[in-house]
Design a protein around this motif. Structure first.
Motif, PDB file in Angstrom:
ATOM      1  N   PRO A  40     -23.552 -10.848 -55.560  1.00 43.43           N
ATOM      2  CA  PRO A  40     -22.517 -11.322 -56.481  1.00 43.43           C
ATOM      3  C   PRO A  40     -21.162 -10.646 -56.252  1.00 43.43           C
ATOM      4  O   PRO A  40     -20.117 -11.301 -56.295  1.00 43.43           O
ATOM      5  CB  PRO A  40     -23.092 -10.972 -57.855  1.00 43.43           C
ATOM      6  N   ASN A  41     -21.182  -9.337 -55.984  1.00 49.93           N
ATOM      7  CA  ASN A  41     -19.927  -8.636 -55.707  1.00 49.93           C
ATOM      8  C   ASN A  41     -19.300  -9.104 -54.401  1.00 49.93           C
ATOM      9  O   ASN A  41     -18.076  -9.246 -54.294  1.00 49.93           O
ATOM     10  CB  ASN A  41     -20.167  -7.130 -55.646  1.00 49.93           C
ATOM     11  N   LEU A  42     -20.144  -9.356 -53.395  1.00 52.40           N
ATOM     12  CA  LEU A  42     -19.625  -9.817 -52.107  1.00 52.40           C
ATOM     13  C   LEU A  42     -19.006 -11.202 -52.236  1.00 52.40           C
ATOM     14  O   LEU A  42     -17.947 -11.467 -51.667  1.00 52.40           O
ATOM     15  CB  LEU A  42     -20.744  -9.835 -51.066  1.00 52.40           C
ATOM     16  N   VAL A  43     -19.656 -12.083 -52.972  1.00 53.17           N
ATOM     17  CA  VAL A  43     -19.124 -13.426 -53.190  1.00 53.17           C
ATOM     18  C   VAL A  43     -17.761 -13.348 -53.879  1.00 53.17           C
ATOM     19  O   VAL A  43     -16.804 -14.028 -53.486  1.00 53.17           O
ATOM     20  CB  VAL A  43     -20.108 -14.273 -54.009  1.00 53.17           C
ATOM     21  N   GLN A  44     -17.673 -12.523 -54.907  1.00 53.64           N
ATOM     22  CA  GLN A  44     -16.403 -12.375 -55.626  1.00 53.64           C
ATOM     23  C   GLN A  44     -15.305 -11.865 -54.694  1.00 53.64           C
ATOM     24  O   GLN A  44     -14.179 -12.371 -54.709  1.00 53.64           O
ATOM     25  CB  GLN A  44     -16.582 -11.407 -56.791  1.00 53.64           C
ATOM     26  N   PHE A  45     -15.633 -10.880 -53.872  1.00 54.52           N
ATOM     27  CA  PHE A  45     -14.649 -10.324 -52.938  1.00 54.52           C
ATOM     28  C   PHE A  45     -14.246 -11.356 -51.893  1.00 54.52           C
ATOM     29  O   PHE A  45     -13.062 -11.518 -51.580  1.00 54.52           O
ATOM     30  CB  PHE A  45     -15.226  -9.084 -52.252  1.00 54.52           C
ATOM     31  N   SER A  46     -15.234 -12.062 -51.339  1.00 54.86           N
ATOM     32  CA  SER A  46     -14.948 -13.051 -50.302  1.00 54.86           C
ATOM     33  C   SER A  46     -14.064 -14.166 -50.833  1.00 54.86           C
ATOM     34  O   SER A  46     -13.096 -14.577 -50.184  1.00 54.86           O
ATOM     35  CB  SER A  46     -16.266 -13.630 -49.759  1.00 54.86           C
ATOM     36  N   ASN A  47     -14.375 -14.664 -52.017  1.00 57.93           N
ATOM     37  CA  ASN A  47     -13.566 -15.735 -52.612  1.00 57.93           C
ATOM     38  C   ASN A  47     -12.137 -15.291 -52.886  1.00 57.93           C
ATOM     39  O   ASN A  47     -11.197 -16.085 -52.779  1.00 57.93           O
ATOM     40  CB  ASN A  47     -14.211 -16.225 -53.906  1.00 57.93           C
ATOM     41  N   ALA A  48     -11.964 -14.018 -53.239  1.00 59.34           N
ATOM     42  CA  ALA A  48     -10.636 -13.511 -53.577  1.00 59.34           C
ATOM     43  C   ALA A  48      -9.801 -13.169 -52.347  1.00 59.34           C
ATOM     44  O   ALA A  48      -8.570 -13.166 -52.414  1.00 59.34           O
ATOM     45  CB  ALA A  48     -10.764 -12.273 -54.471  1.00 59.34           C
ATOM     46  N   ASN A  49     -10.471 -12.901 -51.213  1.00 61.12           N
ATOM     47  CA  ASN A  49      -9.742 -12.368 -50.062  1.00 61.12           C
ATOM     48  C   ASN A  49      -9.839 -13.190 -48.784  1.00 61.12           C
ATOM     49  O   ASN A  49      -9.141 -12.896 -47.812  1.00 61.12           O
ATOM     50  CB  ASN A  49     -10.228 -10.944 -49.768  1.00 61.12           C
ATOM     51  N   THR A  50     -10.696 -14.179 -48.764  1.00 55.03           N
ATOM     52  CA  THR A  50     -10.808 -15.041 -47.588  1.00 55.03           C
ATOM     53  C   THR A  50     -10.816 -16.491 -48.048  1.00 55.03           C
ATOM     54  O   THR A  50     -10.786 -16.781 -49.236  1.00 55.03           O
ATOM     55  CB  THR A  50     -12.083 -14.740 -46.776  1.00 55.03           C
ATOM     56  N   ASP A  57     -23.499 -18.402 -58.261  1.00 51.71           N
ATOM     57  CA  ASP A  57     -24.932 -18.344 -58.550  1.00 51.71           C
ATOM     58  C   ASP A  57     -25.703 -18.178 -57.243  1.00 51.71           C
ATOM     59  O   ASP A  57     -25.801 -19.115 -56.447  1.00 51.71           O
ATOM     60  CB  ASP A  57     -25.392 -19.616 -59.267  1.00 51.71           C
ATOM     61  N   ILE A  58     -26.225 -16.987 -57.018  1.00 57.23           N
ATOM     62  CA  ILE A  58     -26.976 -16.705 -55.796  1.00 57.23           C
ATOM     63  C   ILE A  58     -28.394 -17.257 -55.956  1.00 57.23           C
ATOM     64  O   ILE A  58     -29.110 -16.911 -56.900  1.00 57.23           O
ATOM     65  CB  ILE A  58     -27.037 -15.193 -55.521  1.00 57.23           C
ATOM     66  N   GLN A  59     -28.799 -18.101 -55.034  1.00 58.39           N
ATOM     67  CA  GLN A  59     -30.119 -18.704 -55.090  1.00 58.39           C
ATOM     68  C   GLN A  59     -31.157 -17.814 -54.405  1.00 58.39           C
ATOM     69  O   GLN A  59     -30.854 -17.144 -53.418  1.00 58.39           O
ATOM     70  CB  GLN A  59     -30.099 -20.081 -54.422  1.00 58.39           C
ATOM     71  N   THR A  60     -32.373 -17.806 -54.945  1.00 58.78           N
ATOM     72  CA  THR A  60     -33.498 -17.123 -54.310  1.00 58.78           C
ATOM     73  C   THR A  60     -34.394 -18.175 -53.681  1.00 58.78           C
ATOM     74  O   THR A  60     -34.806 -19.125 -54.355  1.00 58.78           O
ATOM     75  CB  THR A  60     -34.302 -16.307 -55.336  1.00 58.78           C
TER      76      THR A  60
END
Length: 213
Positions: A40-50, A57-60
């Protein structure tokens, strides 16, 4: 007619699934669920910076069926044993050679097991060390020295390994780096802000590379 159907399928796949990622739930007893705040933290960072707009929602998923094909990138991590059944081996191989991408992050203790299982998937393909000039290290963020070191275990250098199929990188394996630790909430491992940002930048590169390729 077939070409039109194929084009529409690819267009639909791209629009529906290209901005979703998943974590792999595997057999063997290893803690596939480790580092729950990492993605979740990586997704937030990626969306904000790339240039990504990934679903938060991370799927399992498992490899028991073809739902893995819904995701252009799948993450796997843990500290212990991992085991793929024959059916899972087949499904994972089909996923990867059809355009999927697997990122494996060794939390410490996964190495001998994941190497064994990858050999079942691709008996004739060897894990190779990824050179520092490979594009995965040079997306939005540049890492001239290759994979960054995030968490110390055995005082070994961080190394990025990969499986290549028809010259395409299909599996990226971070070893002795523990990128996942750097993606987690700061209070979990008490990593410095500099270390966490470095880990998140490398993670964003991996996502960006997987989406492009």
């Amino acid at each position: 007619m077939k070409s039109i159907i194929l084009f529409l399928f690819i267009l639909n796949f791209s629009s529906v699934f290209s901005q979703q990622i998943a974590v792999l739930k595997y057999k063997g007893g290893g803690d596939w669920y480790a580092n729950p705040t990492a993605l979740p933290n990586l997704v937030q960072f990626s969306n904000a910076n790339t240039n990504t707009s990934i679903n938060k929602d991370i799927q399992t998923i498992t490899l028991n069926d073809d739902t893995v094909n819904n995701y252009p990138i799948v993450f796997a991590t843990g500290h212990g044993n991992i085991f793929f059944t024959n059916e899972e081996v087949k499904n994972l191989k089909n996923y990867l050679i059809s355009g999927g991408f697997l990122h494996i992050s060794d939390n410490y203790g996964l190495d001998k097991y994941i190497r064994r299982e990858l050999k079942k998937v691709f008996p004739d393909i060897q894990l190779q060390k990824i050179p520092n000039n490979h594009p995965i290290y040079h997306q939005t963020f540049s890492f001239p020295k290759g994979l960054p070191k995030i968490h110390e275990h055995d005082k070994k250098p961080a190394q990025g390994f990969g499986l290549f199929y028809k010259n395409r990188l299909i599996v990226f394996y971070d070893y002795e780096s523990d990128l996942n630790d750097g993606w987690e909430d700061a209070v979990v491992h008490n990593n410095s802000k500099e270390t966490r940002v470095k880990a998140l930048k490398m993670g964003a590169n991996i996502i960006e590379y997987a989406f492009k390729h």
